[in-house]
Scaffold this motif. Structure first.
Motif, mmCIF file in Angstrom:
data_model
loop_
_atom_site.group_PDB
_atom_site.id
_atom_site.type_symbol
_atom_site.label_atom_id
_atom_site.label_comp_id
_atom_site.label_asym_id
_atom_site.label_seq_id
_atom_site.Cartn_x
_atom_site.Cartn_y
_atom_site.Cartn_z
ATOM 1 N N TYR A 1 -0.335 -7.105 4.763
ATOM 2 C CA TYR A 1 1.042 -6.604 4.817
ATOM 3 C C TYR A 1 1.711 -6.922 6.153
ATOM 4 C CZ TYR A 1 0.529 -4.482 0.261
ATOM 5 O OH TYR A 1 0.354 -4.303 -1.104
ATOM 6 N N LEU B 1 3.922 1.651 1.345
ATOM 7 C CA LEU B 1 2.962 1.826 0.263
ATOM 8 C C LEU B 1 2.869 3.295 -0.108
ATOM 9 C CD1 LEU B 1 0.126 -0.567 1.433
ATOM 10 C CD2 LEU B 1 2.184 -1.092 0.118
ATOM 11 N N PRO C 1 -1.679 5.052 -2.937
ATOM 12 C CA PRO C 1 -2.770 4.074 -3.021
ATOM 13 C C PRO C 1 -4.037 4.685 -3.620
ATOM 14 C CG PRO C 1 -2.536 4.861 -0.782
ATOM 15 C CD PRO C 1 -1.409 5.469 -1.577
ATOM 16 N N THR D 1 -1.547 0.250 -5.760
ATOM 17 C CA THR D 1 -0.570 0.981 -4.959
ATOM 18 C C THR D 1 0.830 0.698 -5.472
ATOM 19 O OG1 THR D 1 0.105 1.479 -2.680
ATOM 20 C CG2 THR D 1 -0.280 -0.832 -3.207
ATOM 21 N N GLU E 1 4.293 -0.443 -4.185
ATOM 22 C CA GLU E 1 4.952 -1.077 -3.052
ATOM 23 C C GLU E 1 6.453 -0.806 -3.143
ATOM 24 O OE1 GLU E 1 2.236 -5.111 -2.507
ATOM 25 O OE2 GLU E 1 4.164 -5.242 -3.520
#
Length: 119
Positions: free
Chosen positions: A21, A76, A79, A92, A94
């Motif tokens: 990320y 996020l 998760p 997750t 996003e």
């Protein structure tokens, strides 16, 4: 004279995901590709996009995404991580933000990670 970049060794799935990320937000193709195995069996599907198979195809897909000057930021949410000896899977939500705008949308992401001799 350019120096060769030593690929990092990731010690946990969380380390890889953080690097992924960070590279995405920085639009750093070299950092991004250190989070992928150099293998022809890797697969990437971007939200609403085509399936990219193999290292070169995955790299090209990120090069196209990174060619845009729009700053992307991820948040996020929810998760879920499942880990075994050789594999880890993260699911997750996003939330994507572009530029200085608010959330532009959400996507369900599934990241599957494989332990290799390099982490």
């Amino acid at each position: 004279m350019a120096t060769a970049r030593t690929p990092p060794i990731y010690t946990s799935p969380q380390d890889v995901l953080q690097a992924f990320y960070q590279a995405f937000e920085a639009r750093d193709i070299d950092a991004m590709m250190t989070t992928w195995a150099e293998d022809e069996d890797i697969v990437c599907v971007h939200p609403g996009g085509a399936r990219h198979v193999g290292y070169d195809a995955v790299r090209q897909s990120f090069e196209r995404l990174f060619s845009n000057d729009t700053k992307l930021t991820f948040r996020l949410d929810q998760p879920v991580m499942i880990e075994t000896v050789g594999l880890a899977m993260q699911s997750t939500v996003e939330h994507l933000r572009t530029g200085d705008e608010g959330d532009r949308g959400a996507a369900i992401a599934t990241n599957v990670l494989m332990r290799t001799p390099y982490g």
